[in-house]
Design a protein around this motif. Sequence first.
Motif, PDB file in Angstrom:
ATOM      1  N   PHE A  32      41.374  16.035 -32.160  1.00 30.36           N
ATOM      2  CA  PHE A  32      41.411  16.417 -33.706  1.00 30.36           C
ATOM      3  C   PHE A  32      42.884  16.822 -33.961  1.00 30.36           C
ATOM      4  O   PHE A  32      43.717  17.112 -33.169  1.00 30.36           O
ATOM      5  CB  PHE A  32      40.553  17.324 -34.066  1.00 30.36           C
ATOM      6  CG  PHE A  32      41.016  18.980 -33.930  1.00 30.36           C
ATOM      7  CD1 PHE A  32      41.504  19.505 -34.473  1.00 30.36           C
ATOM      8  CD2 PHE A  32      40.255  19.488 -32.310  1.00 30.36           C
ATOM      9  CE1 PHE A  32      41.752  21.161 -33.898  1.00 30.36           C
ATOM     10  CE2 PHE A  32      40.501  20.675 -31.996  1.00 30.36           C
ATOM     11  CZ  PHE A  32      41.343  21.516 -32.819  1.00 30.36           C
ATOM     12  N   PHE A  48      45.376  18.814 -37.214  1.00 29.96           N
ATOM     13  CA  PHE A  48      45.326  19.735 -38.558  1.00 29.96           C
ATOM     14  C   PHE A  48      47.037  19.800 -39.077  1.00 29.96           C
ATOM     15  O   PHE A  48      47.896  19.726 -37.992  1.00 29.96           O
ATOM     16  CB  PHE A  48      44.687  20.854 -38.441  1.00 29.96           C
ATOM     17  CG  PHE A  48      45.280  21.838 -37.362  1.00 29.96           C
ATOM     18  CD1 PHE A  48      46.072  22.713 -38.007  1.00 29.96           C
ATOM     19  CD2 PHE A  48      45.161  21.911 -36.377  1.00 29.96           C
ATOM     20  CE1 PHE A  48      46.746  23.915 -37.432  1.00 29.96           C
ATOM     21  CE2 PHE A  48      46.113  22.749 -35.557  1.00 29.96           C
ATOM     22  CZ  PHE A  48      46.841  23.854 -36.034  1.00 29.96           C
ATOM     23  N   ARG A  62      44.633  20.171 -43.783  1.00 28.62           N
ATOM     24  CA  ARG A  62      43.606  19.376 -43.799  1.00 28.62           C
ATOM     25  C   ARG A  62      43.243  19.184 -42.337  1.00 28.62           C
ATOM     26  O   ARG A  62      44.366  19.705 -41.451  1.00 28.62           O
ATOM     27  CB  ARG A  62      43.902  17.969 -44.189  1.00 28.62           C
ATOM     28  CG  ARG A  62      44.156  18.032 -45.828  1.00 28.62           C
ATOM     29  CD  ARG A  62      43.732  16.757 -46.206  1.00 28.62           C
ATOM     30  NE  ARG A  62      42.719  15.863 -45.933  1.00 28.62           N
ATOM     31  CZ  ARG A  62      41.425  16.272 -46.524  1.00 28.62           C
ATOM     32  NH1 ARG A  62      41.245  17.146 -47.552  1.00 28.62           N
ATOM     33  NH2 ARG A  62      40.578  15.414 -46.369  1.00 28.62           N
ATOM     34  N   THR A  98      41.170  16.790 -39.143  1.00 26.12           N
ATOM     35  CA  THR A  98      40.619  15.495 -38.939  1.00 26.12           C
ATOM     36  C   THR A  98      40.063  15.587 -37.484  1.00 26.12           C
ATOM     37  O   THR A  98      40.972  15.479 -36.629  1.00 26.12           O
ATOM     38  CB  THR A  98      41.545  14.144 -39.185  1.00 26.12           C
ATOM     39  OG1 THR A  98      42.100  14.323 -40.522  1.00 26.12           O
ATOM     40  CG2 THR A  98      40.726  12.954 -39.068  1.00 26.12           C
ATOM     41  N   GLU A 108      35.644   9.212 -37.975  1.00 32.80           N
ATOM     42  CA  GLU A 108      36.124  10.585 -38.189  1.00 32.80           C
ATOM     43  C   GLU A 108      35.303  11.150 -38.920  1.00 32.80           C
ATOM     44  O   GLU A 108      34.791  10.929 -39.941  1.00 32.80           O
ATOM     45  CB  GLU A 108      37.687  10.636 -38.059  1.00 32.80           C
ATOM     46  CG  GLU A 108      37.986  10.093 -39.705  1.00 32.80           C
ATOM     47  CD  GLU A 108      39.514   9.685 -39.751  1.00 32.80           C
ATOM     48  OE1 GLU A 108      40.250   9.797 -38.756  1.00 32.80           O
ATOM     49  OE2 GLU A 108      40.003   9.582 -40.937  1.00 32.80           O
ATOM     50  N   SER A 161      36.620  14.393 -41.773  1.00 28.25           N
ATOM     51  CA  SER A 161      37.770  15.245 -42.222  1.00 28.25           C
ATOM     52  C   SER A 161      37.441  16.292 -43.364  1.00 28.25           C
ATOM     53  O   SER A 161      36.408  16.034 -43.895  1.00 28.25           O
ATOM     54  CB  SER A 161      38.970  14.276 -42.683  1.00 28.25           C
ATOM     55  OG  SER A 161      38.360  13.744 -43.940  1.00 28.25           O
TER      56      SER A 161
END
Length: 167
Positions: free
Chosen positions: A56, A58, A71, A73, A137, A139
């Motif tokens: 992941f 961010f 954010r 993901t 994914e 998010s």
Amino acid sequence: MRRDVGNAESLNAEATGDGYLAFAEITHPLLSGPMRVVADVLGYRWKGVDWHPVMFEFEAVTDNEQTPEARITLSAIDRTITRALIALPERARISVWVLTTEDFDLTVDPREALGEPVPLMELLNFDLTDVQGSVTEASGRIMLRDYTQEPWPGVRATQSRCPGLFA
């Protein structure tokens, strides 16, 4: 434990010589337990619990006049994370820590913490909102609750809610 990890700009750099690890913990009362993931291909053991490998990324939290937000993901390896997060009726809580690979014994699987690592960066008890998912994914937006946007007082003593006050 003394370590030289560079300056804060190296955390946001596109490429760096330091090995950084991001750990994320997602909690919600409707989940069977906290989701603990580490951005690596191998699992880790930190804080006495296992962290599962999920790639992941961010963004760093914004630092301006707006509400702090970022954010995140997550790769949807088997879509269970995506389904679980989308199904939640309310916001989940998320905490993210950044540590270095120097804090772990990289010769064992799962990787074990060496002593008590001190995170380089912490995002504690943020809200996970606007979760969206696809086949590949999931998010969402990481943000602090903006209490200035909530009505005050949040609960009013109306006649239907508190009839004893109006007798």
